[in-house]
Design a protein around this motif. Structure first.
Motif, short mmCIF file in Angstrom:
data_model
loop_
_atom_site.label_atom_id
_atom_site.label_comp_id
_atom_site.label_asym_id
_atom_site.label_seq_id
_atom_site.Cartn_x
_atom_site.Cartn_y
_atom_site.Cartn_z
N ASP A 93 0.85 -1.20 0.00
CA ASP A 93 0.00 0.00 0.00
C ASP A 93 0.88 1.24 0.00
O ASP A 93 1.38 1.68 1.04
CB ASP A 93 -0.90 -0.01 1.23
CG ASP A 93 -1.93 1.11 1.23
OD1 ASP A 93 -1.74 2.10 0.50
OD2 ASP A 93 -2.93 1.01 1.97
N VAL A 94 1.08 1.83 -1.18
CA VAL A 94 2.00 2.96 -1.27
C VAL A 94 1.44 4.20 -0.58
O VAL A 94 2.20 5.01 -0.03
CB VAL A 94 2.33 3.26 -2.74
CG1 VAL A 94 1.12 3.79 -3.50
CG2 VAL A 94 3.48 4.26 -2.84
N ALA A 95 0.12 4.35 -0.55
CA ALA A 95 -0.48 5.51 0.13
C ALA A 95 -0.19 5.46 1.62
O ALA A 95 0.19 6.47 2.23
CB ALA A 95 -1.97 5.57 -0.13
N GLU A 96 -0.34 4.29 2.21
CA GLU A 96 -0.05 4.13 3.63
C GLU A 96 1.45 4.32 3.90
O GLU A 96 1.84 4.94 4.89
CB GLU A 96 -0.49 2.75 4.12
CG GLU A 96 -0.12 2.43 5.56
CD GLU A 96 -0.67 3.44 6.57
OE1 GLU A 96 -0.05 3.60 7.64
OE2 GLU A 96 -1.71 4.10 6.28
N ALA A 97 2.28 3.80 3.01
CA ALA A 97 3.73 3.95 3.17
C ALA A 97 4.14 5.42 3.13
O ALA A 97 4.96 5.87 3.92
CB ALA A 97 4.47 3.16 2.11
N GLN A 98 3.55 6.17 2.21
CA GLN A 98 3.89 7.59 2.12
C GLN A 98 3.41 8.35 3.35
O GLN A 98 4.11 9.22 3.86
CB GLN A 98 3.28 8.20 0.86
CG GLN A 98 3.64 9.66 0.61
CD GLN A 98 5.10 9.85 0.25
OE1 GLN A 98 5.51 9.84 -0.88
NE2 GLN A 98 5.92 10.05 1.29
N ARG A 99 2.22 8.02 3.85
CA ARG A 99 1.73 8.66 5.08
C ARG A 99 2.68 8.36 6.25
O ARG A 99 2.97 9.24 7.07
CB ARG A 99 0.32 8.17 5.42
CG ARG A 99 -0.79 8.83 4.61
CD ARG A 99 -2.15 8.51 5.18
NE ARG A 99 -2.50 7.11 5.04
CZ ARG A 99 -3.13 6.59 3.98
NH1 ARG A 99 -3.49 7.39 2.97
NH2 ARG A 99 -3.41 5.31 3.93
N LEU A 100 3.13 7.12 6.31
CA LEU A 100 4.03 6.71 7.39
C LEU A 100 5.35 7.47 7.32
O LEU A 100 5.85 7.98 8.33
CB LEU A 100 4.28 5.21 7.29
CG LEU A 100 5.15 4.57 8.37
CD1 LEU A 100 4.53 4.74 9.74
CD2 LEU A 100 5.36 3.09 8.06
N VAL A 101 5.90 7.58 6.13
CA VAL A 101 7.18 8.28 5.95
C VAL A 101 7.04 9.76 6.33
O VAL A 101 7.87 10.31 7.05
CB VAL A 101 7.67 8.13 4.50
CG1 VAL A 101 8.77 9.12 4.20
CG2 VAL A 101 8.16 6.71 4.26
N LEU A 102 5.98 10.40 5.85
CA LEU A 102 5.79 11.82 6.15
C LEU A 102 5.54 12.06 7.63
O LEU A 102 5.97 13.06 8.20
CB LEU A 102 4.62 12.37 5.32
CG LEU A 102 4.88 12.52 3.82
CD1 LEU A 102 3.57 12.78 3.08
CD2 LEU A 102 5.88 13.63 3.54
N GLY A 103 4.86 11.10 8.27
CA GLY A 103 4.57 11.26 9.69
C GLY A 103 5.75 10.98 10.59
O GLY A 103 5.97 11.70 11.57
N GLU A 104 6.54 9.97 10.26
CA GLU A 104 7.64 9.56 11.14
C GLU A 104 8.97 10.21 10.80
O GLU A 104 9.87 10.27 11.64
CB GLU A 104 7.79 8.03 11.10
CG GLU A 104 6.57 7.27 11.59
CD GLU A 104 6.21 7.62 13.02
OE1 GLU A 104 7.13 7.87 13.83
OE2 GLU A 104 5.00 7.68 13.33
N LEU A 105 9.13 10.67 9.56
CA LEU A 105 10.40 11.27 9.13
C LEU A 105 10.15 12.66 8.55
O LEU A 105 10.44 12.94 7.39
CB LEU A 105 11.09 10.38 8.09
CG LEU A 105 11.33 8.92 8.49
CD1 LEU A 105 11.89 8.14 7.32
CD2 LEU A 105 12.26 8.83 9.71
N PRO A 106 9.59 13.57 9.35
CA PRO A 106 9.19 14.87 8.81
C PRO A 106 10.36 15.74 8.36
O PRO A 106 10.17 16.65 7.55
CB PRO A 106 8.45 15.52 9.99
CG PRO A 106 9.03 14.86 11.21
CD PRO A 106 9.30 13.45 10.80
N ASP A 107 11.57 15.48 8.85
CA ASP A 107 12.72 16.29 8.48
C ASP A 107 13.40 15.81 7.20
O ASP A 107 14.12 16.57 6.55
CB ASP A 107 13.75 16.32 9.61
CG ASP A 107 13.19 16.97 10.86
OD1 ASP A 107 12.45 17.96 10.73
OD2 ASP A 107 13.46 16.46 11.97
#
Length: 307
Positions: free
Chosen positions: A5-19
């Protein structure tokens, strides 16, 4: 990253690695989402196809390449939807020219790497494709600054003449360091953005990568053997994406501190020069969120050392 699920993966990356978020790669989706299949989507004028479950150069674009391009387009659309207003540093990654040359087959058999002329053409093609890819990401994320990562796990073997032939009974001849450096430089120059090189192997050619134009290297710290060579390049200003595998943020921060101490550097320079990362991708059974949270927290702990 694991999953499909690329949408979930992108949400996870943006949420956990905001910098320092990145465009996720999910190879579990199948051929075309894997590193080499995705790399084929960036080749300008050199189509690829699957043959006997391996990627090779094709005579013309076909179904396999269309699938790979569709997957990339879907990922870019998801990136645009979720990160379109992002204004920081955003990382994208592509396989480097030598890993592609060692992995892609020729229509007549054997890898592209066996034919140095074909390897040169492949690098030129990749440079043009990367130029276009970076331009598209910039257009989709107009407020972001793009960082390019070249994935080159095969580079040490290419330089040492340790890439096995298609039959597995021999090895391909080594590539001269000046030729390897030129191809890497061409791709990074074409991108027109800061570039780092990721190599999850031992004996990473750090000097070659810096001379080719990389501003940083991504390494698995557990595989680093020559601290003097690493220290020399870090002292020259090369950045380090330090792959660590401790079970907690505290353990990961301690690994980086210990490395910095052994190299004899001031801890004041550490936060400006080092990014903490997982060692090399994420296995299918990884607790992805906790893994990403841990490296972010490890980075914060290292920054807090200066307070």
């Amino acid at each position: 990253m694991p999953g499909t699920d690329v949408a979930e993966a992108q949400r996870l990356v943006l949420g956990e690695l905001p910098d320092l978020p990145h465009l996720p790669e999910l190879p579990a989706r199948g051929p075309g989402a894997d590193m080499i299949g995705r790399g084929g989507t960036f080749l300008d004028g050199i189509p690829i196809e699957l043959y006997a479950a391996r990627w090779r150069v094709a005579a013309r674009p076909g179904h396999d390449l269309r699938v790979a391009r569709d997957l990339l387009e879907r990922d870019l659309d998801t990136m645009t939807e979720q990160a379109g207003e992002y204004s920081g540093l955003y990382k994208i990654q592509v396989p480097g020219p030598w890993t592609l040359a060692a992995s892609l087959g020729l229509p007549i058999g054997g890898q592209v790497l066996r034919d140095h002329g074909a390897a040169r053409d492949l690098a030129d093609s990749l440079a043009e494709g990367v130029r276009a890819h970076v331009a598209e990401v910039r257009a989709r994320l107009p407020r972001a600054s793009v960082l390019l990562q070249l994935d080159e796990p095969s580079l040490p073997a290419v330089l040492a003449g340790r890439v096995p032939t298609e039959s597995g009974f021999g090895t391909l001849r080594s590539v001269d360091p000046s030729v390897a450096r030129s191809a890497l430089s061409a791709v990074m120059s074409a991108a027109g953005v800061p570039s780092v090189v990721h190599c999850c192997a031992s004996s990473v050619p750090l000097t070659l990568l810096r001379e080719a134009g990389a501003i940083g290297v991504a390494l698995d710290l557990s595989l680093v053997r020559d601290l003097d060579a690493l220290g020399e390049q870090l002292d020259s200003g090369l950045g380090l994406l330090a792959g660590v595998s401790g079970r907690s943020a505290a353990e990961q921060a301690d690994q980086v501190r210990d490395l910095w101490r052994k190299l004899g550097f001031s801890k004041k320079s550490l936060p400006a020069q080092v990014v903490v990362t997982p060692p090399c991708g994420l296995p299918a059974d990884a607790k992805v969120r906790s893994t990403l949270t841990a490296v972010r927290e490890a980075g914060r702990r290292l920054t807090a050392d200066l307070d």
